[in-house]
Design a protein around this motif. Sequence first.
Motif: not given
Length: 600
Positions: A157-168, A297-302
Amino acid sequence: MSHAGPADRALLPTATGAETLAALRALLRGHRLLAVTAVSVLVTGTGIGLLTAPLLGHVVDLVVEQKGSRALTVPLVLLVVVALARGAATAVGSALVARLGETVLAALRERFVERALHLPLERVEEAGSGDLVSRVTGDVSMIAKSVRQALPEFTRSAFTIVLTFVGLAVLDWRFLLAALLAMPVQVLAARWYLRRAAPVYAEHRVATGALQHQLLDSVGGVRTVRAFRLNGLHVDLVEQRSRTAVDLALRGIHVVTGFFSRLNLAEFIGLSGVLVTGFVLVENGSVSIGTATAAALYFHSLFNPVNAALFLLDDAQSAGASLARLVGVSDLAVPADTDGREVPVDGAVKVSSLDYAYVPGRPVLRDVDLEVAGGERIALVGASGAGKTTLAKLIAGVHRPSGGTITLGGADAGELGPAGMRRTVSLISQEIHVFAGPLADDLRLARPEASDDELRAALSKVDALSWVDALPDGLATVVGEGGHRLTVTQAQHLALARLVLADPPIAILDEATADAGSAGARLLETAALKALEGRTGLVVAHRLPQAATADRVVVLDGGRVVETGTHEELVTTGGRYAELWTAWSDSRPGIARRGNEDGD
């Protein structure tokens, strides 16, 4: 280290936050390669998974532009490849994280057990057996659950959050700003939760330990409870401590419910911000509909990883409280297991002006003087609370006297050191534990190098060889938890055989035949006499006929030695022992006539 718990018990120490983190760093230091590999694989898997949203956004753009079904083939194939690669990397990464956690937990468990086994028995008794038991059981189980379930999930979860913010941010920095609108609410929710949850979980662990201790006291001492008609008192104590534990658990549930209501608000704010931002940017042509879709979708995936990470704070708080309790014991200094400055020359025991109090100002033993010659067998007799067991534990080194001296074989007991005391004196109580494993290993606890022939000789000495040979696999029979169940009499036979193998010059039997029943008690009393041959024996007599067969009887009353002499001398004198013997004889017709004949 901090201490917390009921005012009437000096609980074992609990580590501070800094001490706990330092212990974790020390445990992880030897597993850096595994930690780096696990993190690398999880980051790779998470990064691959982030390709899903832009691919779906690209599909949306293709549909809007009416490119046709053939144009969708490559994106759809890539979506399948991304899903498979992400699943594989996540599985491998999670397994590596779990392996790292289990490795560290195993090291912590070993360190905890090592320290716990070296704790002075007096310290364990001060804390109450429930405190140590709850750490070995409940706290270890809580940490193990977190290592196997929470740790891999939290890491992903921690890695997903960090990398999703990078994707946004890669899509458009304004999407990142919109998503960050949820962060203040989440941070405030987390702070609100942590302030309230940490004390609740710490108090709940202590309350659980107190409850376990009370259950052990009430169930383990059920005969005494019934004999003194303390049933109501013990029921009230169990109910009171159960209610305390339940109230704290309900407080924890209330805190969790409030926490998630705040997280739902954060999700609403963040998703609304991203959708509005996407509408504005598409309207002015800054981004395509597909890009706005990918951002949504990125934010929803968070939602899941953010909620999982914050929800796992609940497990982290419980695991942290449990870890602090384990580290508190694990970081205790191990006393040097060296020989003392003195060496006993025989099995003589001398107690001079001995005083002891469990609670300051309330002495249990006062000015006790006692001399036991080497090879002599004496019986300690007295009413409940007279101080018999306390005196036995002081001589065995379980407690340290408040005043006076104890000399064993001419050597000061305080100067013998832990190893010297173990070689000099052995204490056997009615609470015998049968360790899980082959019966031979259980016996070898007393002498690891003993051969099978020596084990059989020790068993024969205490009349236990016949039933051991009758077991399915003899000495190789697995006993204890999950194995062949031994009776109370058989368990005490093992304890007496271990005494023979250890071969100390001084042996103390503290009501070692009390739980065996009348027939079993007769067998064990005979076995105990054989085990004591050739050594000094102190027997805390639960059954007065045991005293009748001793070389000398020592009578305690109110923490003092009031009489000493042979059974016949004391019965004739008509003092305190004669009163006890008369009361015993009257409650068992014929006992006086048979007592000196067959010890029954």
